[in-house]
Design a protein around this motif. Structure first.
Motif, short mmCIF file in Angstrom:
data_model
loop_
_atom_site.label_atom_id
_atom_site.label_comp_id
_atom_site.label_asym_id
_atom_site.label_seq_id
_atom_site.Cartn_x
_atom_site.Cartn_y
_atom_site.Cartn_z
N PHE A 206 0.83 -1.20 0.00
CA PHE A 206 0.00 0.00 0.00
C PHE A 206 0.87 1.25 0.00
CE2 PHE A 206 -1.99 3.55 2.15
CZ PHE A 206 -3.28 3.56 1.66
N PRO A 207 0.47 2.29 -0.75
CA PRO A 207 -0.48 2.26 -1.86
C PRO A 207 0.32 2.08 -3.14
CG PRO A 207 -0.05 4.53 -1.24
CD PRO A 207 0.87 3.68 -0.41
N SER A 208 0.14 0.96 -3.79
CA SER A 208 0.98 0.59 -4.92
C SER A 208 0.16 -0.13 -5.98
CB SER A 208 2.12 -0.34 -4.47
OG SER A 208 2.88 0.21 -3.42
N THR A 209 0.80 -0.45 -7.07
CA THR A 209 0.29 -1.39 -8.05
C THR A 209 1.48 -2.26 -8.46
OG1 THR A 209 0.80 -0.01 -9.97
CG2 THR A 209 -1.37 0.30 -8.95
N SER A 210 1.24 -3.15 -9.39
CA SER A 210 2.34 -3.97 -9.90
C SER A 210 3.46 -3.11 -10.47
CB SER A 210 1.82 -4.92 -10.97
OG SER A 210 1.15 -4.20 -12.00
N TYR A 211 3.16 -1.87 -10.85
CA TYR A 211 4.16 -0.97 -11.44
C TYR A 211 5.32 -0.70 -10.48
CZ TYR A 211 6.09 3.28 -13.57
OH TYR A 211 6.93 4.22 -14.12
N ASP A 212 5.08 -0.82 -9.19
CA ASP A 212 6.15 -0.57 -8.22
C ASP A 212 7.24 -1.64 -8.27
OD1 ASP A 212 5.06 1.76 -7.40
OD2 ASP A 212 4.87 1.22 -5.29
N TRP A 213 6.99 -2.72 -9.02
CA TRP A 213 8.01 -3.76 -9.21
C TRP A 213 8.77 -3.58 -10.52
CZ3 TRP A 213 9.19 -6.16 -5.00
CH2 TRP A 213 8.21 -6.51 -4.06
N ARG A 214 8.62 -2.42 -11.16
CA ARG A 214 9.17 -2.23 -12.50
C ARG A 214 10.68 -2.50 -12.57
NH1 ARG A 214 7.48 2.31 -10.05
NH2 ARG A 214 8.85 4.12 -9.78
N ASN A 215 11.42 -2.09 -11.55
CA ASN A 215 12.87 -2.30 -11.57
C ASN A 215 13.22 -3.78 -11.42
OD1 ASN A 215 13.53 0.52 -11.72
ND2 ASN A 215 12.99 0.68 -9.56
N PRO B 254 17.23 -0.08 -6.06
CA PRO B 254 16.88 -1.28 -6.85
C PRO B 254 18.08 -2.17 -7.17
CG PRO B 254 16.76 0.70 -8.22
CD PRO B 254 16.91 1.16 -6.81
N ASP B 255 19.23 -1.57 -7.44
CA ASP B 255 20.40 -2.39 -7.79
C ASP B 255 20.82 -3.28 -6.62
OD1 ASP B 255 20.37 -1.21 -10.27
OD2 ASP B 255 22.01 0.19 -9.85
N VAL B 256 20.82 -2.69 -5.43
CA VAL B 256 21.21 -3.45 -4.24
C VAL B 256 20.19 -4.57 -3.97
CG1 VAL B 256 21.61 -3.33 -1.75
CG2 VAL B 256 22.41 -1.48 -3.23
N VAL B 257 18.92 -4.22 -4.02
CA VAL B 257 17.87 -5.21 -3.75
C VAL B 257 17.88 -6.31 -4.80
CG1 VAL B 257 15.37 -5.55 -3.64
CG2 VAL B 257 16.40 -3.59 -2.48
N ASN B 258 17.99 -5.93 -6.07
CA ASN B 258 17.97 -6.93 -7.14
C ASN B 258 19.15 -7.89 -7.04
OD1 ASN B 258 15.69 -5.69 -8.14
ND2 ASN B 258 16.76 -4.60 -9.77
N THR B 259 20.33 -7.35 -6.76
CA THR B 259 21.52 -8.20 -6.65
C THR B 259 21.39 -9.18 -5.49
OG1 THR B 259 22.93 -6.50 -7.64
CG2 THR B 259 24.01 -8.21 -6.34
#
Length: 347
Positions: free
Chosen positions: A37-46, A327-332
């Protein structure tokens, strides 16, 4: 995220869900991303862009109350067992197995309930910002507020505003202030503007303009404008109301039957989830923002590590929106952990 990659499905209880879907290497697990909250799937774009390049199949729904998914106003429709069943309907529509579920914010309790109710459908579970929360039985908001204050030294009471009648309209009418409140440039500002008693409502009604985080690009701003100022959050606020009202605890006071995949509602005096079902023996990942004022790492880790024996922890120099801020840290970190999950699955 390409809108052409979105699909729709009507779940068994008659609710239409919109979700992003992309196919990858069939030998790799499918990644299920559940927003908060408050989000959509778009918040996972990275994360979607990163893991698409890594060859993973991805499913990222607009959760109930958001985006292209239905937005019912009845709080009872937001019970976690029902929304978990909706998610399983999406997975069934995509005919996928070997799934890793990843949840942020309110997506974390939803993923937690998937871990309890449908554990056999998943390989592993990841939680961002909010820890594993397998049951709301015994939840009392005022007791939680008192415990949090004792643990971190200040009150966190913004839920009271989010469950008030009229909050959706206030957020619509004061969108610019809402944007700065939800996505502040300085995560520490939440102590004053979000956590303190009466603060969020007062800030919005006063049209207080707070600097907005740099990750809110023009495209992200348009997405948020559509979600908050146009569609409204009247449905989405039920994610708070269902827990605050006690309906979530009543829902968790159901009973898992002989088959672990079958769930039924039982009397209020029975424990919904047997104690032996609460520990999560599968691989678990938890990433938390060091600057998160509402759920700092120490608070989350102190409550649940004993339930997750196979736990990987990553503390990120960011606030609550760590997947957007860093995002780079989280993705890695996620990629490294997912590789370990894949290796364990091959044993």
């Amino acid at each position: 995220m390409d809108r052409a990659s979105y699909k729709e499905v009507v779940t068994k209880r008659g609710i239409k869900y919109s979700y992003y879907s992309s196919s990858g290497d069939a030998s790799k697990p499918t990644l299920l991303f559940v927003h908060g909250f408050p989000s959509t799937s778009y918040d996972w774009r990275n994360q979607v862009a990163f893991f698409n390049q890594e060859g993973y199949s991805i499913i990222a729904p607009d959760m109930l109350g958001y985006g292209g998914t239905d937005k019912p106003t009845q709080t009872a429709l937001y019970k976690h067992s029902a929304m978990c069943a909706d998610v399983i309907d999406i997975l069934d529509a995509e005919t996928v197995g070997n799934v890793i579920a990843i949840g942020h914010d309110w997506g974390a309790p939803l993923v937690s309930h998937l871990a309890v109710l449908y554990r056999e459908r998943f390989l592993a579970f990841a939680f961002l910002a909010v820890a594993y929360s397998p049951s709301f039985v015994g939840f009392n908001y005022e007791n939680v507020v008192a415990a949090v204050k004792q643990a971190i030294g200040y009150e966190v009471v913004y839920w009271r505003f989010f469950v008030e009648e009229g909050t959706d309209q206030i957020m619509k009418d004061h969108f610019e202030s809402t944007l700065g409140l939800i996505h502040p440039a300085d995560p520490s500002s939440w102590k004053e503007d979000l956590c303190a008693p009466g603060a969020p409502k007062a800030a919005l009604l006063a049209n207080k303009r707070m600097p907005v985080a740099s990750y809110i690009t023009p495209e992200a701003r348009l997405n948020l404008t559509d979600m908050i100022a146009k569609q409204g959050l009247g449905g989405a606020l039920n994610w708070y109301k269902v827990v605050f009202s006690g309906l979530a605890a009543e829902d968790d006071q159901g009973e898992i039957t002989a088959s672990p995949l079958s769930y039924r509602t039982s009397s209020a005096n029975e424990l919904a989830i047997p104690p032996e079902r609460l520990p999560l023996p599968l691989p678990v990942f938890f990433a938390s923002g060091k600057q998160d004022c509402i759920n700092p790492p120490a608070l989350a880790l102190g409550r649940w590590t004993q339930l997750c024996p196979d736990l990987t922890v990553k503390e990120v120099d960011a606030g609550h929106w760590l997947q957007l801020e860093a995002p780079d840290v989280v993705n890695t970190a996620l990629k490294q952990w997912i590789k370990t999950v894949e290796n364990k699955a091959k044993l």
